[in-house]
Design a protein around this motif. Structure first.
Motif, mmCIF file in Angstrom:
data_model
loop_
_atom_site.group_PDB
_atom_site.id
_atom_site.type_symbol
_atom_site.label_atom_id
_atom_site.label_comp_id
_atom_site.label_asym_id
_atom_site.label_seq_id
_atom_site.Cartn_x
_atom_site.Cartn_y
_atom_site.Cartn_z
ATOM 1 N N ALA A 1 0.837 -1.200 0.000
ATOM 2 C CA ALA A 1 0.000 0.000 0.000
ATOM 3 C C ALA A 1 0.874 1.252 0.000
ATOM 4 O O ALA A 1 0.576 2.235 -0.693
ATOM 5 C CB ALA A 1 -0.939 -0.003 1.202
ATOM 6 N N ALA A 2 1.969 1.220 0.762
ATOM 7 C CA ALA A 2 2.896 2.359 0.795
ATOM 8 C C ALA A 2 3.556 2.562 -0.567
ATOM 9 O O ALA A 2 3.711 3.701 -1.025
ATOM 10 C CB ALA A 2 3.954 2.149 1.877
ATOM 11 N N ARG A 3 3.938 1.462 -1.220
ATOM 12 C CA ARG A 3 4.543 1.573 -2.568
ATOM 13 C C ARG A 3 3.537 2.162 -3.556
ATOM 14 O O ARG A 3 3.880 3.034 -4.362
ATOM 15 C CB ARG A 3 5.024 0.202 -3.055
ATOM 16 C CG ARG A 3 6.382 -0.205 -2.540
ATOM 17 C CD ARG A 3 6.924 -1.427 -3.279
ATOM 18 N NE ARG A 3 6.022 -2.569 -3.224
ATOM 19 C CZ ARG A 3 5.949 -3.454 -2.216
ATOM 20 N NH1 ARG A 3 6.746 -3.314 -1.174
ATOM 21 N NH2 ARG A 3 5.098 -4.454 -2.262
ATOM 22 N N ASN A 4 2.291 1.679 -3.503
ATOM 23 C CA ASN A 4 1.257 2.202 -4.405
ATOM 24 C C ASN A 4 0.998 3.683 -4.142
ATOM 25 O O ASN A 4 0.861 4.473 -5.077
ATOM 26 C CB ASN A 4 -0.046 1.418 -4.256
ATOM 27 C CG ASN A 4 0.012 0.068 -4.930
ATOM 28 O OD1 ASN A 4 0.920 -0.224 -5.709
ATOM 29 N ND2 ASN A 4 -0.943 -0.777 -4.614
ATOM 30 N N ARG A 5 0.942 4.061 -2.883
ATOM 31 C CA ARG A 5 0.727 5.466 -2.534
ATOM 32 C C ARG A 5 1.848 6.324 -3.114
ATOM 33 O O ARG A 5 1.612 7.375 -3.693
ATOM 34 C CB ARG A 5 0.675 5.615 -1.006
ATOM 35 C CG ARG A 5 0.414 7.027 -0.542
ATOM 36 C CD ARG A 5 0.357 7.084 0.996
ATOM 37 N NE ARG A 5 -0.258 8.290 1.475
ATOM 38 C CZ ARG A 5 0.341 9.477 1.518
ATOM 39 N NH1 ARG A 5 1.576 9.618 1.111
ATOM 40 N NH2 ARG A 5 -0.298 10.534 1.972
ATOM 41 N N ARG A 6 3.084 5.863 -2.958
ATOM 42 C CA ARG A 6 4.236 6.605 -3.474
ATOM 43 C C ARG A 6 4.174 6.710 -4.997
ATOM 44 O O ARG A 6 4.421 7.779 -5.564
ATOM 45 C CB ARG A 6 5.530 5.903 -3.030
ATOM 46 C CG ARG A 6 6.802 6.610 -3.415
ATOM 47 C CD ARG A 6 7.106 7.786 -2.486
ATOM 48 N NE ARG A 6 6.627 9.038 -3.047
ATOM 49 C CZ ARG A 6 6.230 10.077 -2.332
ATOM 50 N NH1 ARG A 6 6.235 10.052 -1.040
ATOM 51 N NH2 ARG A 6 5.805 11.171 -2.906
ATOM 52 N N LYS A 7 3.820 5.614 -5.682
ATOM 53 C CA LYS A 7 3.709 5.647 -7.153
ATOM 54 C C LYS A 7 2.639 6.636 -7.599
ATOM 55 O O LYS A 7 2.832 7.389 -8.560
ATOM 56 C CB LYS A 7 3.357 4.254 -7.689
ATOM 57 C CG LYS A 7 4.489 3.273 -7.698
ATOM 58 C CD LYS A 7 4.001 1.947 -8.283
ATOM 59 C CE LYS A 7 5.069 0.887 -8.258
ATOM 60 N NZ LYS A 7 4.565 -0.393 -8.790
ATOM 61 N N ILE A 8 1.506 6.630 -6.909
ATOM 62 C CA ILE A 8 0.408 7.539 -7.258
ATOM 63 C C ILE A 8 0.838 8.993 -7.050
ATOM 64 O O ILE A 8 0.635 9.843 -7.925
ATOM 65 C CB ILE A 8 -0.849 7.203 -6.425
ATOM 66 C CG1 ILE A 8 -1.401 5.833 -6.846
ATOM 67 C CG2 ILE A 8 -1.907 8.285 -6.578
ATOM 68 C CD1 ILE A 8 -2.428 5.253 -5.874
ATOM 69 N N LEU A 9 1.455 9.276 -5.907
ATOM 70 C CA LEU A 9 1.887 10.653 -5.630
ATOM 71 C C LEU A 9 2.982 11.107 -6.590
ATOM 72 O O LEU A 9 2.975 12.255 -7.051
ATOM 73 C CB LEU A 9 2.348 10.792 -4.175
ATOM 74 C CG LEU A 9 1.236 10.713 -3.133
ATOM 75 C CD1 LEU A 9 1.820 10.707 -1.731
ATOM 76 C CD2 LEU A 9 0.233 11.841 -3.309
ATOM 77 N N ASP A 10 3.913 10.209 -6.913
ATOM 78 C CA ASP A 10 4.971 10.565 -7.869
ATOM 79 C C ASP A 10 4.385 10.857 -9.244
ATOM 80 O O ASP A 10 4.786 11.817 -9.912
ATOM 81 C CB ASP A 10 6.013 9.449 -7.960
ATOM 82 C CG ASP A 10 6.878 9.342 -6.719
ATOM 83 O OD1 ASP A 10 6.873 10.277 -5.879
ATOM 84 O OD2 ASP A 10 7.567 8.299 -6.574
ATOM 85 N N VAL B 1 -3.847 9.997 -13.508
ATOM 86 C CA VAL B 1 -2.896 9.580 -12.483
ATOM 87 C C VAL B 1 -2.821 8.066 -12.423
ATOM 88 O O VAL B 1 -1.725 7.491 -12.309
ATOM 89 C CB VAL B 1 -3.262 10.185 -11.110
ATOM 90 C CG1 VAL B 1 -2.423 9.581 -9.994
ATOM 91 C CG2 VAL B 1 -3.107 11.702 -11.145
ATOM 92 N N ALA B 2 -3.958 7.405 -12.518
ATOM 93 C CA ALA B 2 -3.969 5.938 -12.506
ATOM 94 C C ALA B 2 -3.146 5.393 -13.664
ATOM 95 O O ALA B 2 -2.306 4.506 -13.486
ATOM 96 C CB ALA B 2 -5.407 5.417 -12.564
ATOM 97 N N HIS B 3 -3.369 5.943 -14.843
ATOM 98 C CA HIS B 3 -2.631 5.498 -16.029
ATOM 99 C C HIS B 3 -1.129 5.759 -15.871
ATOM 100 O O HIS B 3 -0.304 4.887 -16.141
ATOM 101 C CB HIS B 3 -3.172 6.193 -17.281
ATOM 102 C CG HIS B 3 -2.464 5.819 -18.529
ATOM 103 N ND1 HIS B 3 -2.617 4.595 -19.142
ATOM 104 C CD2 HIS B 3 -1.552 6.509 -19.262
ATOM 105 C CE1 HIS B 3 -1.829 4.546 -20.204
ATOM 106 N NE2 HIS B 3 -1.177 5.698 -20.311
ATOM 107 N N ALA B 4 -0.781 6.948 -15.440
ATOM 108 C CA ALA B 4 0.639 7.322 -15.312
ATOM 109 C C ALA B 4 1.350 6.517 -14.225
ATOM 110 O O ALA B 4 2.559 6.296 -14.312
ATOM 111 C CB ALA B 4 0.763 8.819 -15.024
ATOM 112 N N SER B 5 0.614 6.101 -13.212
ATOM 113 C CA SER B 5 1.242 5.353 -12.110
ATOM 114 C C SER B 5 1.235 3.852 -12.321
ATOM 115 O O SER B 5 1.958 3.132 -11.630
ATOM 116 C CB SER B 5 0.525 5.676 -10.786
ATOM 117 O OG SER B 5 -0.803 5.171 -10.810
ATOM 118 N N GLY B 6 0.408 3.385 -13.262
ATOM 119 C CA GLY B 6 0.274 1.947 -13.459
ATOM 120 C C GLY B 6 -0.562 1.282 -12.377
ATOM 121 O O GLY B 6 -0.540 0.063 -12.214
#
Length: 186
Positions: A7-16, A35-40
């Motif tokens: 969950a922390a990794r996903n949060r970081r990917k979304i914020l980045d 954001v979903a598309h850009a973060s995967g």
């Protein structure tokens, strides 16, 4: 309960991803799907995690806010402890001018998406508490909670945008104006 590692990794990917989009095209162009598309990360996960664009934009501001809080709660004086309360209040307001101007576009987009979210955000509540404590020490007879709201009101992103961009008032002029406003009550 601590956040799960995935969950922390996903949060970081979304914020980045959101930060990249803001840097490339501005905060007003951010969408949850983008954001979903850009973060995967799946769009459902993005919505579950952040709820809407305004909450996502506020989350982007969170890291910077933590640094600011650390500076005024435990950093060196005059912003941090160790200086007289009036000096700390002036240093806090000066630092807040710089912070709001620096993050103006992101703050404006977050405010536009949810106008009253500012007043319930952890960042605002922490600033309000800090200012109320300082004011309470300086003026024990006053309603420090009310005065703190009134003193923080000029930091509305839309007003700061109007003053700094549309009226072309510099950060130094804004700080001097706040100092003058504080002197009016003496």
């Amino acid at each position: 309960m601590p956040e799960r590692a995935d969950a922390a990794r996903n949060r970081r990917k979304i914020l980045d991803a959101a930060a990249r989009i803001v840097a490339e095209v501005g905060p007003e162009a951010v969408t949850m799907n983008q954001v979903a598309h850009a973060s995967g990360i799946g769009v459902g996960t993005v919505y579950r995690r952040f709820g809407d664009v305004s909450q996502l934009l506020w989350a982007l501001l969170d890291d910077r806010e933590r640094q600011f809080q650390e500076a005024y709660l435990s950093g060196p004086p005059p912003l941090g402890p160790g200086a007289p309360d009036d000096e700390r209040l002036h240093a806090f307001l000066d630092a807040l001018v710089d912070r709001v101007i620096e993050q103006r576009e992101l703050l404006l987009a977050a405010q536009a998406a949810a106008p009253s979210a500012r007043y319930t955000s952890g960042a605002y509540l922490a600033m309000h508490t800090h200012v109320a404590v300082l004011l309470g020490r300086l003026r024990p007879e006053a309603n420090s909670a009310l005065l703190a709201h009134l003193l923080l009101a000029p930091f509305s992103p839309s007003l700061m945008h109007h003053l700094s961009v549309e009226r072309k008032i510099s950060a130094d002029e804004l700080k001097a104006g706040l100092d003058e406003l504080l002197r009016l009550g003496r």
